[in-house]
Design a protein around this motif. Structure first.
Motif, PDB file in Angstrom:
ATOM      1  N   PHE A 258      58.823  37.695  54.433  1.00 36.48           N
ATOM      2  CA  PHE A 258      59.015  39.130  54.221  1.00 36.48           C
ATOM      3  C   PHE A 258      58.256  39.978  55.242  1.00 36.48           C
ATOM      4  O   PHE A 258      58.078  41.180  55.046  1.00 36.48           O
ATOM      5  N   GLN A 259      57.804  39.357  56.330  1.00 35.26           N
ATOM      6  CA  GLN A 259      57.133  40.065  57.424  1.00 35.26           C
ATOM      7  C   GLN A 259      56.019  40.971  56.901  1.00 35.26           C
ATOM      8  O   GLN A 259      55.904  42.141  57.302  1.00 35.26           O
ATOM      9  N   ALA A 260      55.219  40.445  56.008  1.00 29.95           N
ATOM     10  CA  ALA A 260      54.114  41.207  55.427  1.00 29.95           C
ATOM     11  C   ALA A 260      52.800  40.485  55.707  1.00 29.95           C
ATOM     12  O   ALA A 260      52.774  39.253  55.836  1.00 29.95           O
ATOM     13  N   SER A 261      51.725  41.244  55.814  1.00 30.11           N
ATOM     14  CA  SER A 261      50.433  40.630  56.101  1.00 30.11           C
ATOM     15  C   SER A 261      49.305  41.506  55.579  1.00 30.11           C
ATOM     16  O   SER A 261      49.490  42.682  55.260  1.00 30.11           O
ATOM     17  N   GLY A 262      48.126  40.906  55.521  1.00 33.35           N
ATOM     18  CA  GLY A 262      46.934  41.604  55.055  1.00 33.35           C
ATOM     19  C   GLY A 262      45.718  40.731  55.261  1.00 33.35           C
ATOM     20  O   GLY A 262      45.661  39.927  56.196  1.00 33.35           O
ATOM     21  N   LYS A 263      44.752  40.858  54.358  1.00 34.03           N
ATOM     22  CA  LYS A 263      43.519  40.087  54.503  1.00 34.03           C
ATOM     23  C   LYS A 263      43.061  39.558  53.152  1.00 34.03           C
ATOM     24  O   LYS A 263      43.378  40.134  52.100  1.00 34.03           O
ATOM     25  N   LEU A 264      42.307  38.481  53.199  1.00 35.81           N
ATOM     26  CA  LEU A 264      41.739  37.871  51.988  1.00 35.81           C
ATOM     27  C   LEU A 264      40.540  38.698  51.544  1.00 35.81           C
ATOM     28  O   LEU A 264      39.657  38.994  52.351  1.00 35.81           O
ATOM     29  N   ILE A 265      40.513  39.085  50.251  1.00 36.02           N
ATOM     30  CA  ILE A 265      39.417  39.928  49.762  1.00 36.02           C
ATOM     31  C   ILE A 265      38.560  39.243  48.703  1.00 36.02           C
ATOM     32  O   ILE A 265      37.459  39.712  48.414  1.00 36.02           O
ATOM     33  N   ALA A 266      39.043  38.132  48.115  1.00 35.45           N
ATOM     34  CA  ALA A 266      38.245  37.460  47.078  1.00 35.45           C
ATOM     35  C   ALA A 266      38.704  36.009  46.923  1.00 35.45           C
ATOM     36  O   ALA A 266      39.895  35.713  47.042  1.00 35.45           O
ATOM     37  N   VAL A 267      37.743  35.129  46.675  1.00 32.60           N
ATOM     38  CA  VAL A 267      38.016  33.717  46.384  1.00 32.60           C
ATOM     39  C   VAL A 267      37.437  33.420  45.008  1.00 32.60           C
ATOM     40  O   VAL A 267      36.233  33.607  44.781  1.00 32.60           O
ATOM     41  N   GLY A 268      38.279  33.001  44.085  1.00 32.94           N
ATOM     42  CA  GLY A 268      37.838  32.747  42.716  1.00 32.94           C
ATOM     43  C   GLY A 268      36.781  31.647  42.633  1.00 32.94           C
ATOM     44  O   GLY A 268      36.636  30.819  43.546  1.00 32.94           O
ATOM     45  N   ARG A 269      36.080  31.622  41.522  1.00 31.42           N
ATOM     46  CA  ARG A 269      35.009  30.633  41.332  1.00 31.42           C
ATOM     47  C   ARG A 269      35.367  29.558  40.313  1.00 31.42           C
ATOM     48  O   ARG A 269      34.705  28.535  40.240  1.00 31.42           O
ATOM     49  N   ASN A 270      36.402  29.804  39.504  1.00 32.84           N
ATOM     50  CA  ASN A 270      36.732  28.819  38.479  1.00 32.84           C
ATOM     51  C   ASN A 270      38.128  28.260  38.703  1.00 32.84           C
ATOM     52  O   ASN A 270      39.011  28.926  39.256  1.00 32.84           O
ATOM     53  N   LEU A 271      38.335  27.023  38.276  1.00 31.58           N
ATOM     54  CA  LEU A 271      39.619  26.343  38.423  1.00 31.58           C
ATOM     55  C   LEU A 271      40.526  26.681  37.252  1.00 31.58           C
ATOM     56  O   LEU A 271      40.072  26.814  36.116  1.00 31.58           O
ATOM     57  N   SER A 272      41.819  26.803  37.545  1.00 30.84           N
ATOM     58  CA  SER A 272      42.783  26.990  36.465  1.00 30.84           C
ATOM     59  C   SER A 272      42.917  25.679  35.701  1.00 30.84           C
ATOM     60  O   SER A 272      42.805  24.592  36.273  1.00 30.84           O
ATOM     61  N   GLY A 273      43.161  25.781  34.401  1.00 28.66           N
ATOM     62  CA  GLY A 273      43.181  24.591  33.567  1.00 28.66           C
ATOM     63  C   GLY A 273      44.381  23.694  33.786  1.00 28.66           C
ATOM     64  O   GLY A 273      44.288  22.474  33.645  1.00 28.66           O
ATOM     65  N   ASN A 274      45.527  24.272  34.179  1.00 31.44           N
ATOM     66  CA  ASN A 274      46.753  23.483  34.251  1.00 31.44           C
ATOM     67  C   ASN A 274      46.909  22.725  35.560  1.00 31.44           C
ATOM     68  O   ASN A 274      47.134  21.517  35.573  1.00 31.44           O
ATOM     69  N   ASN A 275      46.790  23.425  36.688  1.00 31.21           N
ATOM     70  CA  ASN A 275      47.054  22.773  37.971  1.00 31.21           C
ATOM     71  C   ASN A 275      45.839  22.634  38.874  1.00 31.21           C
ATOM     72  O   ASN A 275      45.972  22.279  40.046  1.00 31.21           O
ATOM     73  N   GLN A 276      44.647  22.962  38.355  1.00 32.94           N
ATOM     74  CA  GLN A 276      43.405  22.774  39.105  1.00 32.94           C
ATOM     75  C   GLN A 276      43.441  23.462  40.471  1.00 32.94           C
ATOM     76  O   GLN A 276      43.133  22.869  41.511  1.00 32.94           O
ATOM     77  N   THR A 277      43.841  24.722  40.476  1.00 36.67           N
ATOM     78  CA  THR A 277      43.843  25.516  41.692  1.00 36.67           C
ATOM     79  C   THR A 277      42.858  26.664  41.562  1.00 36.67           C
ATOM     80  O   THR A 277      42.402  27.010  40.476  1.00 36.67           O
ATOM     81  N   ILE A 278      42.549  27.261  42.707  1.00 36.71           N
ATOM     82  CA  ILE A 278      41.648  28.409  42.773  1.00 36.71           C
ATOM     83  C   ILE A 278      42.478  29.669  43.006  1.00 36.71           C
ATOM     84  O   ILE A 278      43.409  29.661  43.821  1.00 36.71           O
ATOM     85  N   LEU A 279      42.141  30.739  42.312  1.00 32.83           N
ATOM     86  CA  LEU A 279      42.841  32.002  42.502  1.00 32.83           C
ATOM     87  C   LEU A 279      42.229  32.762  43.677  1.00 32.83           C
ATOM     88  O   LEU A 279      41.033  33.030  43.707  1.00 32.83           O
ATOM     89  N   LEU A 280      43.070  33.090  44.654  1.00 30.84           N
ATOM     90  CA  LEU A 280      42.671  33.925  45.777  1.00 30.84           C
ATOM     91  C   LEU A 280      43.323  35.296  45.619  1.00 30.84           C
ATOM     92  O   LEU A 280      44.442  35.393  45.127  1.00 30.84           O
ATOM     93  N   ARG A 281      42.620  36.329  46.047  1.00 28.73           N
ATOM     94  CA  ARG A 281      43.201  37.673  46.022  1.00 28.73           C
ATOM     95  C   ARG A 281      43.203  38.255  47.430  1.00 28.73           C
ATOM     96  O   ARG A 281      42.215  38.142  48.159  1.00 28.73           O
TER      97      ARG A 281
END
Length: 364
Positions: A242-265
């Motif tokens: 979609f030709q969109a871009s930006g920057k990373l502003i936060a990296v989560g500290r806890n893992l999701s229970g289902n797929n063991q991933t980290i939430l990035l914002r």
């Protein structure tokens, strides 16, 4: 046993070949017969983690829920979902008898406050002249403070009902009471939801409209834990499709229970017109480090003995090079390797070269 023996010899040959950086020498006729075709490496890319699932959301500070301040009936709605609005623009008109009652209460309280102020001024002068006691003066002063507080409370109630300071001043100056509630937009934005229609009766605090500012937008990204160690705040985030871009502003500290991933914002400030709140997309996040990467078709990759190889053209033939697969997609994969960047890589006929290298195929 014979098959196992040959396989072992083939793997040993592969190991020796890779370590010695040997070349596979083929004639032009063999290359043509085997259908081997090479292409120049694509443009070198900075390291990134791509293909991450993400969802477009509206940042919390840019989303407003407009509710009914008092029990009312919807007289008219002036906007619809998708409309752009300006701050202060009239969005809906409501009829509320409770508003007229609140205005009447303001007028009564205003009159009492004015009387209490006059009484205080009179008793203050009488106390100074020694005509009344100090206790009476203090009582009158307390009554004036209470009246002023009651007036401030009534004004605040009308402000919460949507009346402006100018309208409240006009009401105190003798303007007639009105039951009309005017609902206006708190920001420049877009109407995302409309929950009411003309003629509908509503209780207080019922959501009627949702308005949001859609630039910038936010992106919530699900990233595997293994990739987060190389992510840094401020890293480039792209949504290629979609030709969109930006920057990373936060990296989560806890893992999701289902797929063991980290939430990035991430904050997306370019190409936001191509995105919609709630939309699911695939995002790429740049990672730290200077290791170059290339995006190659999956047909260029050969997997043998737990390793991944590509074949680079040389003066005499083809040279196998070990690579690391950073991210594998359905059609292409992102790889990193020790390459200059101007080499030609085999993209068709890799299986034939793999067989030749392992001593399975025959030559002319």
């Amino acid at each position: 046993m014979k098959v196992s023996y040959l396989t072992g010899l083939s793997l040993l040959a592969l190991s020796t070949l890779a370590l010695a950086n040997d070349e596979l020498i083929l004639s032009a006729k063999q290359i043509t017969t085997l259908g081997i075709r090479s292409e120049t490496l694509p443009t070198k890319q900075a390291g990134e983690v791509s293909g991450l699932p993400a969802q477009v959301v509206v940042p919390g500070g840019q989303l407003f829920i407009i509710s009914t301040p008092l029990p009312a009936m919807v007289e008219q709605t002036l906007v619809g979902v998708g409309d752009s609005v300006k701050q202060g623009q009239l969005l809906a008109k409501l009829q509320s008898p409770a508003l007229a009652e609140a205005q009447r209460g303001l007028l009564q309280t205003s009159t009492q406050a004015q009387l209490a102020k006059e009484n205080l001024s009179r008793d203050e002068q009488l106390w100074k002249d020694g005509i009344i006691s100090e206790s009476r003066y203090r009582t009158t002063r307390g009554l004036q403070i209470e009246a002023a507080a009651a007036l401030a409370e009534r004004k605040q109630m009308l402000r919460l009902s949507g009346m402006s300071e100018g309208a409240i001043s006009q009401l105190q100056s003798g303007k007639a009471l009105s039951s009309l509630l005017s609902i206006t937009s708190p920001i420049d934005g877009v109407i995302l939801e409309k929950n009411v229609s003309a003629g509908q009766r509503l209780d207080a605090a019922v959501p009627i409209l949702k308005v949001a500012r859609l630039n910038p937008l936010a992106l919530e990204i699900q990233a595997p834990l293994a990739h987060t160690s190389k992510l840094q705040i401020g890293a480039l985030v792209t949504i290629p499709k979609f030709q969109a871009s930006g920057k990373l502003i936060a990296v989560g500290r806890n893992l999701s229970g289902n797929n063991q991933t980290i939430l990035l914002r991430a904050e997306i400030n370019k190409g936001t017109e191509n995105l919609r709140p709630g939309q699911f997309v695939e995002a790429s996040v740049a990672v730290s480090g200077n290791q170059a990467q290339w995006n190659l078709p999956n047909s260029a990759l050969a997997r043998v003995a737990g390793k991944t190889l590509i074949f680079v053209t040389s003066e005499k033939g083809f040279r196998p090079v070990n690579v690391s697969v950073m991210n594998e997609g359905a059609q292409t994969s992102m790889i990193s390797a020790t390459l200059k960047g101007d080499e030609k890589v085999v993209v068709h006929g890799v299986s034939s070269l793999k067989a030749q290298m392992m001593g399975i195929g025959g030559g002319e």
